[in-house]
Scaffold this motif. Sequence first.
Motif, PDB file in Angstrom:
ATOM      1  N   GLY A 123       0.820  -1.215   0.000  1.00 17.17           N
ATOM      2  CA  GLY A 123       0.000   0.000   0.000  1.00 17.17           C
ATOM      3  C   GLY A 123       0.846   1.254   0.000  1.00 17.17           C
ATOM      4  N   LEU A 124       1.943   1.217   0.768  1.00 19.44           N
ATOM      5  CA  LEU A 124       2.843   2.375   0.797  1.00 19.44           C
ATOM      6  C   LEU A 124       3.513   2.575  -0.556  1.00 19.44           C
ATOM      7  N   ALA A 125       3.947   1.484  -1.184  1.00 22.70           N
ATOM      8  CA  ALA A 125       4.562   1.585  -2.510  1.00 22.70           C
ATOM      9  C   ALA A 125       3.565   2.149  -3.514  1.00 22.70           C
ATOM     10  N   GLU A 126       2.311   1.698  -3.436  1.00 23.51           N
ATOM     11  CA  GLU A 126       1.287   2.208  -4.340  1.00 23.51           C
ATOM     12  C   GLU A 126       0.943   3.663  -4.015  1.00 23.51           C
ATOM     13  N   PHE A 127       0.970   4.019  -2.716  1.00 25.85           N
ATOM     14  CA  PHE A 127       0.759   5.421  -2.343  1.00 25.85           C
ATOM     15  C   PHE A 127       1.812   6.291  -3.007  1.00 25.85           C
ATOM     16  N   GLU A 128       3.072   5.870  -2.914  1.00 29.32           N
ATOM     17  CA  GLU A 128       4.162   6.633  -3.530  1.00 29.32           C
ATOM     18  C   GLU A 128       3.959   6.760  -5.034  1.00 29.32           C
ATOM     19  N   THR A 129       3.520   5.664  -5.672  1.00 35.08           N
ATOM     20  CA  THR A 129       3.282   5.686  -7.113  1.00 35.08           C
ATOM     21  C   THR A 129       2.181   6.685  -7.446  1.00 35.08           C
ATOM     22  N   GLY A 130       1.073   6.613  -6.719  1.00 33.99           N
ATOM     23  CA  GLY A 130      -0.044   7.515  -6.979  1.00 33.99           C
ATOM     24  C   GLY A 130       0.318   8.977  -6.757  1.00 33.99           C
ATOM     25  N   ALA A 131       1.070   9.243  -5.694  1.00 35.25           N
ATOM     26  CA  ALA A 131       1.488  10.617  -5.428  1.00 35.25           C
ATOM     27  C   ALA A 131       2.426  11.115  -6.535  1.00 35.25           C
ATOM     28  N   ALA A 132       3.349  10.266  -6.982  1.00 40.02           N
ATOM     29  CA  ALA A 132       4.267  10.653  -8.064  1.00 40.02           C
ATOM     30  C   ALA A 132       3.498  10.913  -9.359  1.00 40.02           C
ATOM     31  N   GLN A 133       2.507  10.066  -9.641  1.00 35.34           N
ATOM     32  CA  GLN A 133       1.696  10.262 -10.845  1.00 35.34           C
ATOM     33  C   GLN A 133       0.931  11.578 -10.780  1.00 35.34           C
ATOM     34  N   GLU A 134       0.354  11.853  -9.630  1.00 37.89           N
ATOM     35  CA  GLU A 134      -0.432  13.083  -9.476  1.00 37.89           C
ATOM     36  C   GLU A 134       0.472  14.309  -9.601  1.00 37.89           C
ATOM     37  N   PHE A 135       1.656  14.229  -9.011  1.00 43.09           N
ATOM     38  CA  PHE A 135       2.633  15.314  -9.106  1.00 43.09           C
ATOM     39  C   PHE A 135       2.996  15.559 -10.571  1.00 43.09           C
ATOM     40  N   ALA A 136       3.280  14.487 -11.310  1.00 41.50           N
ATOM     41  CA  ALA A 136       3.634  14.614 -12.729  1.00 41.50           C
ATOM     42  C   ALA A 136       2.459  15.172 -13.526  1.00 41.50           C
ATOM     43  N   ASP A 137       1.265  14.693 -13.253  1.00 44.93           N
ATOM     44  CA  ASP A 137       0.072  15.147 -13.959  1.00 44.93           C
ATOM     45  C   ASP A 137      -0.129  16.646 -13.772  1.00 44.93           C
ATOM     46  N   ILE A 138      -0.072  17.086 -12.537  1.00 37.42           N
ATOM     47  CA  ILE A 138      -0.255  18.514 -12.249  1.00 37.42           C
ATOM     48  C   ILE A 138       0.869  19.320 -12.902  1.00 37.42           C
ATOM     49  N   GLY A 139       2.104  18.880 -12.725  1.00 37.07           N
ATOM     50  CA  GLY A 139       3.256  19.625 -13.251  1.00 37.07           C
ATOM     51  C   GLY A 139       3.228  19.752 -14.762  1.00 37.07           C
ATOM     52  N   LEU A 140       2.952  18.657 -15.462  1.00 36.69           N
ATOM     53  CA  LEU A 140       2.928  18.702 -16.927  1.00 36.69           C
ATOM     54  C   LEU A 140       1.775  19.556 -17.450  1.00 36.69           C
ATOM     55  N   LYS A 141       0.644  19.492 -16.782  1.00 41.28           N
ATOM     56  CA  LYS A 141      -0.489  20.322 -17.196  1.00 41.28           C
ATOM     57  C   LYS A 141      -0.205  21.798 -16.932  1.00 41.28           C
TER      58      LYS A 141
END
Length: 176
Positions: A123-141
């Motif tokens: 769950g922690l590994a997936e949390f990190e993945t989701g947070a990284a994805q959201e960070f990238a999504d916001i940043g690229l947009k």
Amino acid sequence: LFSADGLANVFFGVVEFLPAAGLGMPGTIALSSQYVSEEIRNNPNFDDIPEAEKLAISLGIGSVIGVIENLGFKNVMQSKPMMGIINRVFSKNPATMRTAEELIDQEVKSMVAKGLLTIGAGGLAEFETGAAQEFADIGLKEIYNTMKGTDMFDTPESMEEAAYQIFMGGVAEGLG
């Protein structure tokens, strides 16, 4: 997220993700690009944007998010499975053995604890993945919005909103 609708979205997200994950990185990139493409299609700000540019944006953002997703999924899948209770009981030193019932009880408790730790680590590994994805999504947009000189994508207005959105992206991924 913690309502019945939110949990249903997490469940259906997992169901939608599994076939894409089975295809490896191309599958996760395609699925992530599809989400961005859908967002663009439903956004009237993109009505006058050429289709080639929409495709480039979808593939660009989707590729980054898909790669992050694939790496996170691989990390979770590479965790080692636990051995069976019986194997553990029989591998004990006979000199320290008590009754078989006590040993099995001890191993079951140990397996439950280790299982919870494994689930927690996953769950922690997936949390990190989701947070990284959201960070990238916001940043690229945000980068795209800056290049266009207008808010084409809806992005957080403040650092607090961005941090919350990144955190909730991690929570949603961790629950999945």
